[in-house]
Write a protein that holds these residues in place. Structure first.
Motif, short mmCIF file in Angstrom:
data_model
loop_
_atom_site.label_atom_id
_atom_site.label_comp_id
_atom_site.label_asym_id
_atom_site.label_seq_id
_atom_site.Cartn_x
_atom_site.Cartn_y
_atom_site.Cartn_z
N ARG A 106 -0.37 -2.63 9.07
CA ARG A 106 -1.04 -1.43 8.58
C ARG A 106 -0.83 -0.28 9.56
O ARG A 106 -1.01 -0.44 10.77
CB ARG A 106 -2.53 -1.71 8.40
N GLY B 221 -13.39 0.59 4.60
CA GLY B 221 -14.34 -0.18 3.79
C GLY B 221 -14.01 -1.65 3.74
O GLY B 221 -14.77 -2.46 3.23
N ARG B 222 -12.85 -2.03 4.23
CA ARG B 222 -12.43 -3.45 4.20
C ARG B 222 -12.67 -4.06 5.49
O ARG B 222 -12.55 -4.33 6.43
CB ARG B 222 -10.96 -3.57 3.80
N GLU C 46 -4.61 -11.52 -1.82
CA GLU C 46 -3.93 -11.65 -0.53
C GLU C 46 -2.54 -12.24 -0.69
O GLU C 46 -1.58 -11.79 -0.05
CB GLU C 46 -4.77 -12.51 0.43
N GLU D 182 -10.74 3.61 2.14
CA GLU D 182 -10.56 2.25 1.61
C GLU D 182 -10.25 1.26 2.73
O GLU D 182 -10.76 0.15 2.73
CB GLU D 182 -9.44 2.23 0.56
N VAL D 183 -9.45 1.69 3.70
CA VAL D 183 -9.13 0.82 4.84
C VAL D 183 -10.39 0.54 5.64
O VAL D 183 -10.65 -0.61 6.01
CB VAL D 183 -8.03 1.46 5.72
N VAL E 71 -4.15 -2.12 -0.02
CA VAL E 71 -5.56 -2.31 0.33
C VAL E 71 -6.25 -2.99 -0.85
O VAL E 71 -6.12 -2.56 -1.99
CB VAL E 71 -6.25 -0.95 0.62
N ARG E 72 -6.99 -4.04 -0.55
CA ARG E 72 -7.78 -4.71 -1.58
C ARG E 72 -8.97 -3.82 -1.92
O ARG E 72 -9.69 -3.37 -1.02
CB ARG E 72 -8.26 -6.07 -1.08
N VAL E 73 -9.19 -3.56 -3.22
CA VAL E 73 -10.28 -2.69 -3.65
C VAL E 73 -11.19 -3.37 -4.66
O VAL E 73 -12.07 -2.73 -5.22
CB VAL E 73 -9.75 -1.34 -4.20
N LEU F 178 -5.90 -4.35 -6.21
CA LEU F 178 -5.40 -3.76 -4.97
C LEU F 178 -4.92 -2.35 -5.27
O LEU F 178 -4.64 -2.00 -6.42
CB LEU F 178 -4.22 -4.56 -4.43
#
Length: 187
Positions: free
Chosen positions: A18, A186-187, A41, A183-184, A133-135, A140
Protein backbone atom coordinates in the motif's frame (compact mmCIF):
# COMPACT_ATOMS: atom_id res chain seq x y z
CA UNK A 1 -1.86 7.90 -20.53
CA UNK A 2 1.84 7.70 -21.17
CA UNK A 3 3.67 5.25 -18.94
CA UNK A 4 7.37 5.77 -18.29
CA UNK A 5 9.80 3.22 -16.87
CA UNK A 6 9.71 5.14 -13.59
CA UNK A 7 5.91 5.26 -13.42
CA UNK A 8 5.62 1.54 -14.17
CA UNK A 9 8.18 0.75 -11.46
CA UNK A 10 6.26 2.93 -8.99
CA UNK A 11 3.03 1.19 -9.99
CA UNK A 12 4.65 -2.19 -9.36
CA UNK A 13 5.69 -0.97 -5.89
CA UNK A 14 2.05 0.00 -5.18
CA UNK A 15 0.88 -3.45 -6.25
CA UNK A 16 3.31 -5.01 -3.77
CA UNK A 17 2.49 -2.73 -0.84
CA UNK A 18 0.00 0.00 0.00
CA UNK A 19 1.33 3.45 -0.89
CA UNK A 20 1.80 6.17 1.72
CA UNK A 21 -1.26 8.36 2.09
CA UNK A 22 0.75 11.52 1.45
CA UNK A 23 1.93 10.14 -1.91
CA UNK A 24 -1.55 10.19 -3.46
CA UNK A 25 -2.34 12.50 -6.37
CA UNK A 26 -5.17 15.01 -5.79
CA UNK A 27 -7.80 12.71 -7.31
CA UNK A 28 -8.15 8.98 -7.92
CA UNK A 29 -10.68 6.87 -9.78
CA UNK A 30 -12.39 3.95 -8.07
CA UNK A 31 -14.06 0.74 -9.20
CA UNK A 32 -16.38 -0.81 -6.64
CA UNK A 33 -16.19 -4.59 -6.86
CA UNK A 34 -18.54 -7.19 -5.41
CA UNK A 35 -16.88 -10.59 -5.02
CA UNK A 36 -18.04 -14.07 -4.19
CA UNK A 37 -19.06 -14.12 -0.52
CA UNK A 38 -16.20 -14.39 1.95
CA UNK A 39 -13.30 -14.02 -0.48
CA UNK A 40 -12.23 -10.34 -0.51
CA UNK A 41 -8.66 -10.96 0.69
CA UNK A 42 -8.15 -13.87 -1.71
CA UNK A 43 -9.63 -11.75 -4.49
CA UNK A 44 -7.28 -8.84 -3.77
CA UNK A 45 -4.32 -11.23 -3.76
CA UNK A 46 -5.34 -12.65 -7.17
CA UNK A 47 -5.59 -9.15 -8.67
CA UNK A 48 -2.23 -8.14 -7.18
CA UNK A 49 -0.48 -11.30 -8.45
CA UNK A 50 -1.66 -10.77 -12.04
CA UNK A 51 -0.78 -7.07 -12.00
CA UNK A 52 2.60 -7.85 -10.47
CA UNK A 53 3.40 -10.28 -13.30
CA UNK A 54 2.24 -7.81 -15.98
CA UNK A 55 4.14 -4.87 -14.52
CA UNK A 56 7.26 -6.99 -14.03
CA UNK A 57 7.14 -7.72 -17.78
CA UNK A 58 6.57 -4.03 -18.48
CA UNK A 59 9.78 -3.26 -16.57
CA UNK A 60 11.91 -6.05 -18.06
CA UNK A 61 10.60 -7.37 -21.38
CA UNK A 62 11.04 -6.17 -24.91
CA UNK A 63 7.57 -5.75 -26.37
CA UNK A 64 7.77 -6.75 -30.00
CA UNK A 65 5.84 -8.95 -32.36
CA UNK A 66 6.53 -12.16 -30.45
CA UNK A 67 4.51 -13.64 -27.62
CA UNK A 68 5.65 -12.59 -24.18
CA UNK A 69 6.33 -15.21 -21.48
CA UNK A 70 3.37 -16.04 -19.27
CA UNK A 71 5.13 -18.28 -16.76
CA UNK A 72 4.89 -15.55 -14.09
CA UNK A 73 1.09 -15.45 -14.32
CA UNK A 74 -1.16 -17.65 -12.17
CA UNK A 75 -2.58 -20.70 -13.94
CA UNK A 76 -6.17 -19.57 -13.32
CA UNK A 77 -5.49 -16.34 -15.27
CA UNK A 78 -3.90 -18.14 -18.20
CA UNK A 79 -6.81 -20.59 -18.32
CA UNK A 80 -9.58 -17.99 -18.07
CA UNK A 81 -7.89 -15.97 -20.82
CA UNK A 82 -8.19 -18.72 -23.44
CA UNK A 83 -10.81 -17.68 -25.97
CA UNK A 84 -13.00 -20.57 -26.97
CA UNK A 85 -10.77 -22.91 -25.02
CA UNK A 86 -11.21 -24.98 -21.95
CA UNK A 87 -13.47 -23.88 -19.14
CA UNK A 88 -11.51 -22.53 -16.18
CA UNK A 89 -11.49 -25.04 -13.35
CA UNK A 90 -11.89 -22.38 -10.67
CA UNK A 91 -15.47 -21.36 -9.94
CA UNK A 92 -14.53 -17.70 -9.36
CA UNK A 93 -12.90 -17.50 -12.80
CA UNK A 94 -15.82 -19.19 -14.58
CA UNK A 95 -18.32 -16.83 -13.00
CA UNK A 96 -16.09 -13.82 -13.60
CA UNK A 97 -15.60 -14.61 -17.28
CA UNK A 98 -19.36 -14.96 -17.76
CA UNK A 99 -20.02 -11.70 -15.87
CA UNK A 100 -17.44 -9.84 -18.03
CA UNK A 101 -18.95 -11.15 -21.26
CA UNK A 102 -22.44 -10.19 -20.08
CA UNK A 103 -21.32 -6.67 -19.14
CA UNK A 104 -19.04 -5.90 -22.06
CA UNK A 105 -20.75 -7.81 -24.85
CA UNK A 106 -17.31 -8.96 -25.97
CA UNK A 107 -15.42 -12.16 -25.47
CA UNK A 108 -12.66 -13.02 -23.01
CA UNK A 109 -9.28 -11.41 -23.52
CA UNK A 110 -6.39 -13.54 -24.71
CA UNK A 111 -3.50 -13.40 -22.26
CA UNK A 112 -1.14 -11.97 -24.91
CA UNK A 113 -3.54 -9.21 -25.94
CA UNK A 114 -4.06 -8.36 -22.28
CA UNK A 115 -0.33 -8.35 -21.47
CA UNK A 116 0.44 -6.07 -24.40
CA UNK A 117 -1.70 -3.34 -22.78
CA UNK A 118 1.16 -3.03 -20.27
CA UNK A 119 3.73 -2.12 -22.90
CA UNK A 120 5.04 1.23 -21.60
CA UNK A 121 4.79 2.64 -25.12
CA UNK A 122 1.12 1.59 -25.46
CA UNK A 123 -1.15 4.53 -24.65
CA UNK A 124 -4.54 2.79 -24.54
CA UNK A 125 -4.20 1.82 -20.86
CA UNK A 126 -5.46 5.01 -19.26
CA UNK A 127 -4.80 4.09 -15.64
CA UNK A 128 -2.18 3.04 -13.15
CA UNK A 129 -2.96 0.83 -10.18
CA UNK A 130 -3.11 2.62 -6.85
CA UNK A 131 -4.63 0.34 -4.17
CA UNK A 132 -7.33 -2.16 -3.18
CA UNK A 133 -9.32 -1.50 -0.02
CA UNK A 134 -11.96 -3.72 1.55
CA UNK A 135 -15.14 -1.67 2.08
CA UNK A 136 -17.63 -4.38 3.05
CA UNK A 137 -18.03 -8.09 3.74
CA UNK A 138 -17.77 -8.98 0.05
CA UNK A 139 -16.95 -5.59 -1.46
CA UNK A 140 -13.68 -3.91 -2.34
CA UNK A 141 -12.72 -0.68 -3.97
CA UNK A 142 -9.96 -0.80 -6.57
CA UNK A 143 -8.30 2.60 -6.78
CA UNK A 144 -6.42 3.76 -9.87
CA UNK A 145 -4.67 6.91 -10.96
CA UNK A 146 -6.35 8.14 -14.14
CA UNK A 147 -4.75 11.58 -14.11
CA UNK A 148 -8.09 13.01 -12.98
CA UNK A 149 -9.98 11.73 -15.99
CA UNK A 150 -13.43 10.21 -15.46
CA UNK A 151 -13.43 8.47 -18.86
CA UNK A 152 -10.34 6.44 -19.72
CA UNK A 153 -9.33 3.17 -21.37
CA UNK A 154 -9.93 0.46 -18.77
CA UNK A 155 -11.38 -2.63 -20.48
CA UNK A 156 -8.26 -4.62 -19.60
CA UNK A 157 -8.75 -3.68 -15.96
CA UNK A 158 -12.41 -4.70 -16.10
CA UNK A 159 -11.34 -8.03 -17.59
CA UNK A 160 -8.93 -8.63 -14.71
CA UNK A 161 -11.45 -7.55 -12.07
CA UNK A 162 -14.09 -9.92 -13.40
CA UNK A 163 -11.70 -12.78 -14.20
CA UNK A 164 -10.36 -12.65 -10.63
CA UNK A 165 -13.86 -13.34 -9.32
CA UNK A 166 -15.97 -10.18 -9.37
CA UNK A 167 -19.70 -10.71 -9.57
CA UNK A 168 -20.34 -7.01 -10.28
CA UNK A 169 -18.14 -3.98 -10.97
CA UNK A 170 -19.26 -0.34 -10.81
CA UNK A 171 -17.26 2.62 -11.98
CA UNK A 172 -15.03 4.29 -12.55
CA UNK A 173 -15.92 7.19 -10.31
CA UNK A 174 -13.48 10.03 -9.65
CA UNK A 175 -12.94 11.01 -6.01
CA UNK A 176 -10.62 13.28 -4.11
CA UNK A 177 -7.71 11.28 -2.73
CA UNK A 178 -9.00 11.94 0.77
CA UNK A 179 -11.80 9.44 0.10
CA UNK A 180 -9.21 6.70 -0.51
CA UNK A 181 -7.24 7.82 2.55
CA UNK A 182 -10.34 7.66 4.78
CA UNK A 183 -11.08 4.12 3.56
CA UNK A 184 -7.51 3.07 4.32
CA UNK A 185 -7.66 4.59 7.79
CA UNK A 186 -11.04 2.93 8.41
CA UNK A 187 -9.51 -0.52 7.89
Amino acid sequence: MIHSEESVAAELDRVRQRPAIESAPPVLAAFTVDVLEGTPEAYALRVRRVLSAALHLACTAEFGDEDLPTDGFPDWFKTVSVQGGETPPQEFARHGRTAYVDRSGGGPWSSQNWIYRFDPEEDSRGWEFWDIVRVGPARLRVWVDSWGESFFGSLELLWLLYAAGATHVEGPEVHKAGTWASEVRGR
